[in-house]
Write a protein that holds these residues in place. Sequence first.
Motif, PDB file in Angstrom:
ATOM      1  N   ARG A  18       0.847  -1.188   0.000  1.00 38.85           N
ATOM      2  CA  ARG A  18       0.000   0.000   0.000  1.00 38.85           C
ATOM      3  C   ARG A  18       0.877   1.230   0.000  1.00 38.85           C
ATOM      4  N   LEU A  19       0.731   2.036  -1.026  1.00 38.21           N
ATOM      5  CA  LEU A  19       1.436   3.297  -1.102  1.00 38.21           C
ATOM      6  C   LEU A  19       0.567   4.412  -0.529  1.00 38.21           C
ATOM      7  N   SER A  20       1.229   5.403   0.016  1.00 33.39           N
ATOM      8  CA  SER A  20       0.535   6.579   0.529  1.00 33.39           C
ATOM      9  C   SER A  20       1.054   7.820  -0.176  1.00 33.39           C
ATOM     10  N   CYS A  21       0.179   8.764  -0.352  1.00 40.14           N
ATOM     11  CA  CYS A  21       0.543  10.068  -0.902  1.00 40.14           C
ATOM     12  C   CYS A  21       0.046  11.106   0.093  1.00 40.14           C
ATOM     13  N   ALA A  22       0.967  11.682   0.836  1.00 37.74           N
ATOM     14  CA  ALA A  22       0.608  12.661   1.856  1.00 37.74           C
ATOM     15  C   ALA A  22       0.756  14.062   1.293  1.00 37.74           C
TER      16      ALA A  22
END
Length: 120
Positions: A18-22
Amino acid sequence: VQLQASGGGLVQAGGSLRLSCAASGRTFSNYAVTWFRQAPGKEREFVGGISWTGDSTRYADSVKGRFTISRDNAKNTVYLQMNKLKPEDTAVYYCAADVRYFGNYDMNYWGKGTLVTVSS
């Protein structure tokens, strides 16, 4: 708006990440978000995107049914859940944002990428 992708790593084929983009700096809900990726020696390609409220998504055919994009505007974060990963998913993944649209278009704001490596 400033964007930072994270969550990349090494995974075996068939696995998940799971990638996150903050995001920071501006009202995140004003921006639709799109994920792109670039494999070594290849051009950047569209992966998928999500609308401002999260009620609409679209995906590249190559990831449809395996990848899911979601967002949590309270946390200023967009997620890319990647399941059933294949070696051909190996790439640097980037998130991008724009107030106008999401999808396979030029984006105004880009984050630094995160590397995903899928071993066979």
